[in-house]
Design a protein around this motif. Structure first.
Motif, PDB file in Angstrom:
ATOM      1  N   GLN A 150      17.854   8.065  20.522  1.00 13.22           N
ATOM      2  CA  GLN A 150      16.665   7.428  21.078  1.00 13.22           C
ATOM      3  C   GLN A 150      17.032   6.172  21.862  1.00 13.22           C
ATOM      4  O   GLN A 150      16.402   5.851  22.871  1.00 13.22           O
ATOM      5  CB  GLN A 150      15.679   7.075  19.964  1.00 13.22           C
ATOM      6  N   THR A 151      18.076   5.463  21.420  1.00 14.24           N
ATOM      7  CA  THR A 151      18.531   4.289  22.163  1.00 14.24           C
ATOM      8  C   THR A 151      19.069   4.699  23.525  1.00 14.24           C
ATOM      9  O   THR A 151      18.789   4.055  24.539  1.00 14.24           O
ATOM     10  CB  THR A 151      19.621   3.539  21.375  1.00 14.24           C
ATOM     11  N   VAL A 152      19.849   5.777  23.558  1.00  9.67           N
ATOM     12  CA  VAL A 152      20.360   6.288  24.827  1.00  9.67           C
ATOM     13  C   VAL A 152      19.203   6.673  25.738  1.00  9.67           C
ATOM     14  O   VAL A 152      19.192   6.342  26.931  1.00  9.67           O
ATOM     15  CB  VAL A 152      21.284   7.504  24.597  1.00  9.67           C
ATOM     16  N   LYS A 153      18.198   7.341  25.178  1.00  9.21           N
ATOM     17  CA  LYS A 153      17.046   7.763  25.975  1.00  9.21           C
ATOM     18  C   LYS A 153      16.269   6.560  26.498  1.00  9.21           C
ATOM     19  O   LYS A 153      15.871   6.520  27.672  1.00  9.21           O
ATOM     20  CB  LYS A 153      16.123   8.647  25.131  1.00  9.21           C
ATOM     21  N   THR A 154      16.063   5.562  25.642  1.00 12.71           N
ATOM     22  CA  THR A 154      15.290   4.381  26.033  1.00 12.71           C
ATOM     23  C   THR A 154      16.020   3.553  27.079  1.00 12.71           C
ATOM     24  O   THR A 154      15.470   3.217  28.130  1.00 12.71           O
ATOM     25  CB  THR A 154      14.987   3.514  24.798  1.00 12.71           C
ATOM     26  N   LEU A 155      17.282   3.206  26.804  1.00 12.20           N
ATOM     27  CA  LEU A 155      18.030   2.367  27.739  1.00 12.20           C
ATOM     28  C   LEU A 155      18.498   3.149  28.957  1.00 12.20           C
ATOM     29  O   LEU A 155      18.762   2.557  30.008  1.00 12.20           O
ATOM     30  CB  LEU A 155      19.231   1.737  27.024  1.00 12.20           C
ATOM     31  N   GLY A 156      18.611   4.461  28.830  1.00 14.44           N
ATOM     32  CA  GLY A 156      19.047   5.283  29.952  1.00 14.44           C
ATOM     33  C   GLY A 156      18.068   5.301  31.102  1.00 14.44           C
ATOM     34  O   GLY A 156      18.420   5.682  32.224  1.00 14.44           O
TER      35      GLY A 156
END
Length: 365
Positions: A150-156
């Motif tokens: 989810q962090t990758v998705k959010t910051l991506g």
């Protein structure tokens, strides 16, 4: 704990100072994401407000490089369908750039790295929700709160990620951050970071760096290093920090200052062990001054590292500090100041000293 009663202090309940030890803040994951912006101290900084030391040409050079870098981050971020804009030219995601995807500001504490990093965030032509700014600790805390994917998705979906005080304290952080940045680079996110340690030296002196050399080198490959030389601006041409005050003086100021907190230093250190570092910012919500009695050397490294995080949050929020006991330059033992975390400790001393200088005005008012 109960507040110390100062002579002449008002006795009505609402006149009592706050206590950090009485606070146990809860911070939802949404707040962690929403607060990934430059802290209040750096909200108004810009490249134009950075004053380079004329004796340190690397400072002026860094400003020029960062201004160019920021201007290159314009245009739409194609996080959805279609072609993706690449930060160093071209638009085809399949042909990933071979060079660094970010900038890395290396230098000693107090040379203005955070000022420049925040200026880059402000100068990047993108909406606030398309760029993120946080400390290394806040980034790892975000992963803990949201989960890796989810962090990758959010910051991506962001155009730029700025990481302040980029340091690797343990092997788990090395692998975690290496993997996260790799995914974000693939997503087209530009990176910028500050640290007191060159990228290839991260982790040295803290754990067996040889076992993680591949990950550390991978992190280095993401950045172009900009060395910034100079002395600590927080003490450049300024008077010495005030000597510690008496318990009575500290208590009197705490009672007389609206929004001030008053805590016994050893008790506060114990309390910090029960509050996750990701909540230290929330711990100081609404606090306009921190008053501490009985400052003494920290007993161990874990306690010292928690104090470093609190010092960073107070400095970010420009909260003056008033203290009795030992001066802040005696917080950490010689062994600590010569160990692998020494740069963190020196940064904490520098920042707490600056806040103590701010706190002097409360005594004189």
């Amino acid at each position: 704990m109960s507040a110390i009663t100062a002579p002449g202090a008002r006795s009505i309940a609402d006149a009592a100072p706050l206590s950090l030890c009485a606070r146990e803040p809860h911070v939802p994951a949404e707040r962690l994401v929403a607060e990934m912006v430059p802290p209040p101290r750096f909200d108004g900084v810009r490249f134009a407000t950075y004053i380079p030391d004329p004796n340190q040409p690397s400072q002026s050079e860094a400003v020029g490089v960062l201004e160019t870098f920021a201007s290159g981050l314009g245009g739409a971020h194609a996080s959805g369908a279609g072609k993706r804009r690449r930060w160093f030219g071209g638009r085809d995601k399949a042909a990933a750039p071979s060079g660094p995807r970010g900038v890395y500001l290396d230098g000693g504490y107090g040379v203005g790295k955070t000022h420049l990093l925040a200026s880059l965030w402000h100068a990047t032509p993108a909406a606030p929700e398309q760029k993120a700014f946080g400390t290394f600790v806040e980034l790892t805390n975000l992963v803990g709160a949201l989960g890796f994917q989810q962090t990758v998705k959010t910051l991506g979906e962001h155009r730029l990620l700025c990481i302040d005080e980029f340091e690797l304290d343990d092997p788990g952080d090395t692998v975690l951050v290496s993997s996260l940045l790799g995914k974000l680079v693939e997503a087209g996110v530009a990176l910028a970071a500050t640290s007191n340690t060159l990228p290839g030296k991260l982790g040295e002196g803290r754990f067996a760096a040889v076992d993680f050399l591949r990950e550390i080198q991978g992190l280095s490959a993401h950045f172009r290093t900009l060395r910034i030389d100079g002395e600590d601006y927080r003490h450049r041409g300024l008077p010495e920090a005030p000597e510690p005050y008496s318990d009575e003086q500290v208590s009197k100021v705490a009672y007389a200052t609206e929004g001030a907190s008053l805590d016994d230093f050893p008790h506060l250190l114990e309390h910090l062990s029960r509050v996750h570092p990701s909540r230290y910012g929330a711990l100081t919500d609404g606090v306009r001054a921190v008053c501490l009695t009985g400052v003494r050397p920290v007993p161990d490294q874990s306690t010292a590292l928690r104090l470093v995080v609190l010092a960073d949050r107070l400095y970010d929020r420009e909260v003056p500090v008033l203290a009795s006991g030992l001066p802040f330059d005696r917080l950490f033992s010689e062994e600590m100041l010569n160990g692998g975390y020494r740069k963190k400790y020196f940064r904490a001393i520098s920042r707490l000293t600056a806040l103590a200088r701010d706190g002097k005005a409360l005594v004189e008012s």
